[in-house]
Motif scaffolding. Structure first.
Motif, PDB file in Angstrom:
ATOM      1  N   TRP A 275     -21.720  44.110 -86.329  1.00 59.05           N
ATOM      2  CA  TRP A 275     -23.129  44.121 -85.951  1.00 59.05           C
ATOM      3  C   TRP A 275     -23.836  45.325 -86.562  1.00 59.05           C
ATOM      4  O   TRP A 275     -25.035  45.257 -86.895  1.00 59.05           O
ATOM      5  CB  TRP A 275     -23.330  44.095 -84.439  1.00 59.05           C
ATOM      6  CG  TRP A 275     -22.978  45.346 -83.670  1.00 59.05           C
ATOM      7  CD1 TRP A 275     -21.844  45.582 -82.952  1.00 59.05           C
ATOM      8  CD2 TRP A 275     -23.789  46.535 -83.523  1.00 59.05           C
ATOM      9  NE1 TRP A 275     -21.877  46.833 -82.376  1.00 59.05           N
ATOM     10  CE2 TRP A 275     -23.066  47.433 -82.707  1.00 59.05           C
ATOM     11  CE3 TRP A 275     -25.044  46.913 -84.001  1.00 59.05           C
ATOM     12  CZ2 TRP A 275     -23.547  48.689 -82.359  1.00 59.05           C
ATOM     13  CZ3 TRP A 275     -25.537  48.178 -83.659  1.00 59.05           C
ATOM     14  CH2 TRP A 275     -24.793  49.050 -82.841  1.00 59.05           C
ATOM     15  N   PRO A 310     -28.738  37.306 -75.093  1.00 58.90           N
ATOM     16  CA  PRO A 310     -27.323  37.694 -75.178  1.00 58.90           C
ATOM     17  C   PRO A 310     -26.992  38.777 -74.164  1.00 58.90           C
ATOM     18  O   PRO A 310     -27.823  39.654 -73.873  1.00 58.90           O
ATOM     19  CB  PRO A 310     -27.176  38.212 -76.602  1.00 58.90           C
ATOM     20  CG  PRO A 310     -28.310  37.600 -77.358  1.00 58.90           C
ATOM     21  CD  PRO A 310     -29.445  37.469 -76.381  1.00 58.90           C
ATOM     22  N   PRO A 314     -23.426  41.508 -80.731  1.00 57.31           N
ATOM     23  CA  PRO A 314     -22.587  40.514 -81.403  1.00 57.31           C
ATOM     24  C   PRO A 314     -21.170  41.036 -81.654  1.00 57.31           C
ATOM     25  O   PRO A 314     -20.978  42.176 -82.080  1.00 57.31           O
ATOM     26  CB  PRO A 314     -23.324  40.261 -82.715  1.00 57.31           C
ATOM     27  CG  PRO A 314     -24.744  40.634 -82.443  1.00 57.31           C
ATOM     28  CD  PRO A 314     -24.675  41.774 -81.473  1.00 57.31           C
ATOM     29  N   ASP A 316     -17.414  40.787 -83.652  1.00 61.13           N
ATOM     30  CA  ASP A 316     -17.034  40.507 -85.043  1.00 61.13           C
ATOM     31  C   ASP A 316     -16.790  39.015 -85.268  1.00 61.13           C
ATOM     32  O   ASP A 316     -17.126  38.479 -86.326  1.00 61.13           O
ATOM     33  CB  ASP A 316     -15.774  41.291 -85.408  1.00 61.13           C
ATOM     34  CG  ASP A 316     -16.061  42.763 -85.664  1.00 61.13           C
ATOM     35  OD1 ASP A 316     -17.213  43.199 -85.474  1.00 61.13           O
ATOM     36  OD2 ASP A 316     -15.119  43.481 -86.058  1.00 61.13           O
ATOM     37  N   ASP A 318     -18.309  36.573 -84.162  1.00 69.81           N
ATOM     38  CA  ASP A 318     -19.552  35.802 -84.297  1.00 69.81           C
ATOM     39  C   ASP A 318     -20.025  35.716 -85.743  1.00 69.81           C
ATOM     40  O   ASP A 318     -20.919  34.922 -86.062  1.00 69.81           O
ATOM     41  CB  ASP A 318     -20.661  36.435 -83.450  1.00 69.81           C
ATOM     42  CG  ASP A 318     -20.362  36.405 -81.961  1.00 69.81           C
ATOM     43  OD1 ASP A 318     -19.642  35.482 -81.536  1.00 69.81           O
ATOM     44  OD2 ASP A 318     -20.832  37.305 -81.237  1.00 69.81           O
ATOM     45  N   ASP A 324     -19.952  28.208 -86.486  1.00 71.68           N
ATOM     46  CA  ASP A 324     -21.261  27.670 -86.123  1.00 71.68           C
ATOM     47  C   ASP A 324     -22.353  28.439 -86.875  1.00 71.68           C
ATOM     48  O   ASP A 324     -22.500  29.660 -86.715  1.00 71.68           O
ATOM     49  CB  ASP A 324     -21.426  27.810 -84.616  1.00 71.68           C
ATOM     50  CG  ASP A 324     -22.751  27.258 -84.108  1.00 71.68           C
ATOM     51  OD1 ASP A 324     -23.649  26.985 -84.922  1.00 71.68           O
ATOM     52  OD2 ASP A 324     -22.880  27.098 -82.878  1.00 71.68           O
ATOM     53  N   ARG A 327     -24.803  30.288 -84.559  1.00 73.30           N
ATOM     54  CA  ARG A 327     -24.217  31.492 -83.973  1.00 73.30           C
ATOM     55  C   ARG A 327     -24.155  32.618 -85.005  1.00 73.30           C
ATOM     56  O   ARG A 327     -24.420  33.784 -84.689  1.00 73.30           O
ATOM     57  CB  ARG A 327     -22.816  31.196 -83.441  1.00 73.30           C
ATOM     58  CG  ARG A 327     -22.207  32.386 -82.710  1.00 73.30           C
ATOM     59  CD  ARG A 327     -20.853  32.056 -82.113  1.00 73.30           C
ATOM     60  NE  ARG A 327     -19.794  32.077 -83.119  1.00 73.30           N
ATOM     61  CZ  ARG A 327     -18.501  32.149 -82.838  1.00 73.30           C
ATOM     62  NH1 ARG A 327     -18.097  32.193 -81.570  1.00 73.30           N
ATOM     63  NH2 ARG A 327     -17.610  32.156 -83.797  1.00 73.30           N
ATOM     64  N   LEU A 328     -23.801  32.267 -86.248  1.00 68.78           N
ATOM     65  CA  LEU A 328     -23.765  33.265 -87.316  1.00 68.78           C
ATOM     66  C   LEU A 328     -25.142  33.876 -87.528  1.00 68.78           C
ATOM     67  O   LEU A 328     -25.284  35.105 -87.641  1.00 68.78           O
ATOM     68  CB  LEU A 328     -23.273  32.609 -88.608  1.00 68.78           C
ATOM     69  CG  LEU A 328     -23.285  33.476 -89.873  1.00 68.78           C
ATOM     70  CD1 LEU A 328     -22.341  34.656 -89.721  1.00 68.78           C
ATOM     71  CD2 LEU A 328     -22.904  32.643 -91.099  1.00 68.78           C
ATOM     72  N   ARG A 330     -27.606  34.083 -85.367  1.00 63.73           N
ATOM     73  CA  ARG A 330     -27.953  34.939 -84.220  1.00 63.73           C
ATOM     74  C   ARG A 330     -27.219  36.276 -84.285  1.00 63.73           C
ATOM     75  O   ARG A 330     -27.760  37.316 -83.891  1.00 63.73           O
ATOM     76  CB  ARG A 330     -27.630  34.222 -82.905  1.00 63.73           C
ATOM     77  CG  ARG A 330     -28.563  33.055 -82.600  1.00 63.73           C
ATOM     78  CD  ARG A 330     -28.407  32.580 -81.157  1.00 63.73           C
ATOM     79  NE  ARG A 330     -27.061  32.065 -80.891  1.00 63.73           N
ATOM     80  CZ  ARG A 330     -26.681  30.809 -81.049  1.00 63.73           C
ATOM     81  NH1 ARG A 330     -27.566  29.909 -81.498  1.00 63.73           N
ATOM     82  NH2 ARG A 330     -25.453  30.423 -80.762  1.00 63.73           N
ATOM     83  N   ALA A 331     -25.989  36.270 -84.796  1.00 59.95           N
ATOM     84  CA  ALA A 331     -25.231  37.510 -84.911  1.00 59.95           C
ATOM     85  C   ALA A 331     -25.912  38.462 -85.895  1.00 59.95           C
ATOM     86  O   ALA A 331     -26.104  39.655 -85.609  1.00 59.95           O
ATOM     87  CB  ALA A 331     -23.801  37.210 -85.351  1.00 59.95           C
TER      88      ALA A 331
END
Length: 396
Positions: A275, A310, A314, A316, A318, A324, A327-328, A330-331
């Motif tokens: 992150w 959240p 995030p 690792d 993610d 997904d 999800r990637l 959003r990370a």
């Protein structure tokens, strides 16, 4: 018959041993002699690469891949034979290839190669093929002739790409380097190597990974984390399929993001969570672009506006490319907003100091917590709560 005598079995064995350094009793050079001969042949082949001598290269056997790599500036190129398997007039050599790109690599890139060889009628070896070793990634010249374009701060190597396309990448890289230095500082090489293959599949081959892992990923940077500044230069490897659909700003953000990874490599190690490394690279990429959080973080905005804020920064996991896609996204967006929040609340200098402090810890346990306390004067719990409130304020 005078002057001749028949050797006993034991005497013949002794004679064979005495002659082993010259020839095997079966009429073939012994393994160690053959390996030495092959090493000498590959030394000649390497010298031909460095001296830009196609005739000398051809004298060692197959002309490939010289024609494909001849435009690349090398100041080191060598083979070390690690194993040799013999056949009837043939051999297969496992070798370690070490090379440096002039002006960029401070230490050699080391890759595995497999070479097949045959012998001539007078017993001399010659190379019939040179390919990546099993489980080793391709090199760009394995994919065809390499075109080289030099920028003020970059070298762009392309296969299956036009000169005009590669000049475009060089321009983007040359704008990225000073942008990164303005944010991070100048204690890095301030030069980048960009590899542009012809397709997603060929990008994946350079990484030694399935193409599905990188579908939709515009570029990645390879390098040795925590290795200081004495190793091979990082390579920014472009996925032309995904990169090509981006607009001008998107293309610049991607090159600046990847260049940030090059700049921060010496301070990025096992202690650095993704992150932070990815969020910081995005923060530098978007710095000064005038984009709002809603524009940069649409997936996270949808989640937050839907009440799904959240609960933690995030992880690792993610950031897996093969998982997904939402999800990637959003990370990455969550990491970017965390770094954006630090720059806004504590200042850009503190953000840089925080990044360096995390990497200086050396191991993951306690690294973020220690840097938060020492550089930002807060705890992980307080930081996470502040970040969640920041998401609500910026995206809700």
């Amino acid at each position: 018959m005078a002057g001749r005598r028949r050797l006993s079995g034991s005497s013949a064995a002794v004679a064979c041993l005495l002659l082993a350094s010259l020839t095997a009793c079966g009429g073939h050079p012994p393994a160690d002699t053959a390996r030495r001969q092959v090493q000498q042949l590959l030394d000649l082949r390497a010298a031909a690469v460095l001296h830009h001598d196609p005739a000398a290269y051809a004298a060692t056997g197959a002309r490939a891949p010289y024609a494909a790599l001849k435009a690349v500036p090398f100041d080191a190129w060598s083979y070390r034979v690690t194993a040799l398997r013999r056949g009837a007039g043939t051999a297969t050599a496992d070798a370690e290839l070490r090379y440096r790109v002039t002006g960029y690599d401070k230490a050699p890139v080391t890759v595995g190669r497999t070479l097949t060889l045959s012998t001539t009628a007078d017993g001399k070896w010659y190379v019939t093929s040179d390919r990546p070793a099993r489980k080793s990634a391709q090199q760009l010249w394995d994919q065809g002739p390499v075109t080289v374009v030099r920028g003020a701060h970059s070298i762009v190597l392309g296969a299956g790409q036009s000169d005009a396309s590669l000049r475009g990448y060089a321009g983007l890289a040359d704008r990225a380097v000073p942008a990164v230095s303005r944010a991070w500082g100048t204690d890095w090489s301030r030069r980048v190597v960009v590899l542009v293959p012809g397709s997603l599949d060929r990008m994946a081959a350079l990484l030694g990974a399935p193409a599905a892992d990188y579908r939709g990923i515009a570029a990645v940077t390879t390098g040795q984390t925590g290795g200081g500044d004495r190793g091979p230069a990082d390579r920014i490897i472009v996925n032309p399929d995904a990169y090509g659909v981006l607009g001008p700003l998107g293309k610049q953000v991607v090159l600046t993001h990847e260049t940030t990874h090059v700049a921060t490599r010496a301070h990025t190690d096992a202690a650095t969570p993704l992150w932070l490394s990815e969020g910081y690279a995005d923060w530098v990429g978007y710095r000064g672009a005038g984009r709002t959080p809603e524009q940069v973080a649409p997936e996270l905005q949808r989640a937050v506006s839907g009440g799904r804020v959240p609960t933690a920064l995030p992880a690792d996991g993610d950031f897996g490319f093969a998982g997904d896609a939402a999800r990637l996204a959003r990370a990455y967006e969550g990491g970017w907003l965390a770094c954006r929040m630090i720059a806004a609340h504590w200042g850009e200098d503190r953000l840089e100091a925080f990044y360096r402090a995390v990497g200086a810890h050396g191991e993951r346990a306690g690294a973020v917590e220690g840097a938060l306390r020492e550089v930002l004067g807060t705890t992980l719990e307080e930081f996470t709560d502040r970040w969640r409130e920041y998401l609500r304020a910026q995206l809700g």
